[in-house]
Write an enzyme that holds these catalytic residues in place. Structure first.
Site, PDB file in Angstrom:
ATOM      1  CG  HIS A 175      -1.782  -1.270   1.296  1.00 15.10           C
ATOM      2  ND1 HIS A 175      -3.208  -1.362   0.465  1.00 15.10           N
ATOM      3  CD2 HIS A 175      -1.702  -2.207   1.662  1.00 15.10           C
ATOM      4  CE1 HIS A 175      -3.660  -2.271   0.687  1.00 15.10           C
ATOM      5  NE2 HIS A 175      -3.076  -3.200   1.378  1.00 15.10           N
TER       6      HIS A 175
ATOM      7  CG  ASN B 134      -8.073  -4.653   0.591  1.00 15.05           C
ATOM      8  OD1 ASN B 134      -7.465  -3.793   1.018  1.00 15.05           O
ATOM      9  ND2 ASN B 134      -7.708  -5.822   0.582  1.00 15.05           N
TER      10      ASN B 134
ATOM     11  CE1 TYR C 150      -3.150  -2.564   7.433  1.00 13.88           C
ATOM     12  CE2 TYR C 150      -2.516  -4.982   7.831  1.00 13.88           C
ATOM     13  CZ  TYR C 150      -3.126  -3.851   7.104  1.00 13.88           C
ATOM     14  OH  TYR C 150      -3.344  -4.340   5.709  1.00 13.88           O
TER      15      TYR C 150
END
Length: 510
Positions: free
Chosen positions: A63, A136, A346
């Site tokens: 990303h 997404n 994350y």
């Protein structure tokens, strides 16, 4: 060209050093005479160069290329029967929101129109802390085993020796991991090339849990459907844009918001009781499967609107840090193994990129006060003053349990084991429905052409044969069309276990 808002509001700021001292000439440097060496005492010049040498932070491993904006989330329908989250306690509640869209596999300078899934990350600043939806633009993904993720991403990036993208590695992975075929069906349709970032839907993909104040929970999937419908590009247009305007998505999002054309999405939730989950044909923890709308209809509950461009891209978008572990009371993660892995991964990458205090950066900071026992570290902006950094009886904190703190939900009994999913006929049912029932003739033609354009670059006959067998397991017609397009003989379907051997979802493992 600066934005219209910047041109209309020049601040005429006084030029200074980083410590605030005024400087008469930004280009001048201190030296001995007209031709002598530079002076070490020239703080302005040395500070300028030293800071310039350190401007870049690590780009995201995935990303990396993205665009973003600010706006708000508004609750439009009552879902208090599903969740006790304060945000959803009353229709009309609003919360300031930041959204970052992105491609997945490319570098930070790659094209916005690349054939790739898109990230759709949302930070909602509620009165109970930040709620991050890290979605997404597709309702499923390529894998359901979290340990495969680094392998998968490596095949989408560059070869260790040639530093080139490698079609053989790309398709080698997919052919060895046929559960990817559902996402491959979407990726190589025109949905794989959205028209910019703000004309696409968003999906949680993972199953979460909504919990109400009585402690009753539902498994849920969240959908954000673009108002006015989603838009896509055909392959030729996407390829043309990649060469002529690789920042097409970034540009069109900014310009639409600046022109007052604010993009918006309607939020829906699909719900499933634990009893329904155990009877469902597919495992609700399988990220490669969707929940049919006919069985689990969409229930509207909110609206997302983007109406404000960032004033500084780096500070407000590049430094924005999202994680599915950033939850609030009333929303809990399921045991989806890929989700569980992301709950760690994350925040870990944010600590690497931005530092251990990444949540103290203005774009990431919650609107409510933070009180805990975390202290110090690089760039501590809010170090919580004189408050003790341990659980103190002298200056105690106040503690607030969740309404369902003592309610027992799932019970898991079993041995620790190394688990890896296996392929069954169930993995081909939903991709087959896409090909046979959803794609019209034009969509099928585009799909075959899009696949052939990339798959035709594969050099390995073994990889070609194996991937064609995966396509054949979806549909012999699909495989034969692709084989013909790349000049390969027809291939028989991959032989897999029957649907009856698929792992079913059970609340209790004995």
């Amino acid at each position: 060209m600066p934005s219209q808002s910047a041109l209309k509001n020049p601040d005429g700021a006084l030029y200074t050093t980083s410590t605030g001292a005024p400087v008469a000439e930004p280009y001048a440097v201190q030296k001995i005479g007209l031709t002598g060496p530079l002076l070490l005492q020239d703080f302005h010049h040395i500070d300028l160069l030293a800071h310039f040498d350190r401007e870049r932070i690590p780009e995201r491993v995935v990303h990396a290329k993205g665009a973003g904006a600010h706006g708000y989330f508004e609750v439009t329908d009552d879902i208090t029967d599903l969740t006790c989250a304060s945000l959803f306690s009353k229709v009309g509640n609003k919360a300031r929101t930041t959204v970052r869209f992105s491609t997945v596999g490319g570098e930070s300078g790659s094209a916005d129109s690349a054939r790739d899934p898109r990230g759709f990350a949302i930070k909602i600043r509620t009165d109970e802390g930040n709620l991050d939806w890290v979605f997404n633009n597709t309702p499923i993904f390529f894998l359901r085993d979290p340990s495969k993720f680094p392998h998968f991403i490596h095949t989408q990036k560059r070869d260790p020796q040639t530093h080139l993208k490698d079609a053989d590695a790309f398709w080698d992975y997919f052919s060895l991991n046929p559960e990817s075929i559902h996402q491959v069906m979407i990726l190589f349709s025109d949905r794989g090339t959205p028209d910019g970032y703000h004309h696409m839907h968003g999906y949680s993909g993972h199953t979460f849990k909504f919990v109400n104040k009585e402690g009753k929970y539902h498994y849920v999937q969240i959908h954000l459907r673009k108002d006015g419908g989603f838009k896509t590009l055909d392959d030729a247009t996407a390829t043309k844009l990649a060469g002529e305007n690789p920042d097409y998505g970034l540009q069109t999002l900014f310009e639409d918001i600046e022109a007052g054309k604010f993009p918006s999405w309607t939020a829906y939730v699909q719900t499933m009781t634990p009893e329904q989950a155990e009877k469902f044909r597919y495992n609700i923890l399988d990220l490669t499967k969707v929940w049919p709308h006919s069985e689990f209809p969409l229930r509207k509950f909110g609206k997302l609107v983007l109406n404000e461009n960032p004033q500084n891209y780096f500070a407000e978008i590049e430094q924005a840090a999202f994680s599915p572990s950033h939850l609030v009371p009333g929303i809990e993660p399921s045991t989806d193994p890929v989700l569980q892995s992301r709950l760690f991964s994350y925040p870990d990458t944010h600590r690497h990129r931005l530092g251990v205090n990444y949540n103290q950066l203005p774009v990431n900071a919650p609107v409510v006060p933070v009180a805990n026992f975390q202290r110090d570290g690089f760039m501590a902006i809010n170090n919580q003053g004189p408050r003790p950094n341990y659980q103190s009886s002298l200056i105690p904190l106040t503690y607030k349990p969740k309404p369902y703190e003592q309610v027992q939900h799932e019970l898991w009994l079993g041995h620790a084991n190394a688990d890896l999913s296996y392929i069954t006929e169930l993995d081909f049912e939903q991709p087959r429905a896409l090909w046979e029932k959803v794609f019209d003739d034009t969509a099928k033609e585009h799909y075959v052409s899009n696949v052939a354009g990339h798959f035709g670059n594969v050099k390995s006959p073994i990889v070609k044969q194996r991937q064609l067998s995966v396509f054949a397991a979806v549909s012999q017609d699909l495989a034969d069309r692709i084989a013909k397009a790349i000049g390969h003989p027809p291939v028989q379907p991959l032989v897999v276990k029957p649907a009856s051997e698929a792992l079913r979802f059970k609340l209790t493992k004995q």
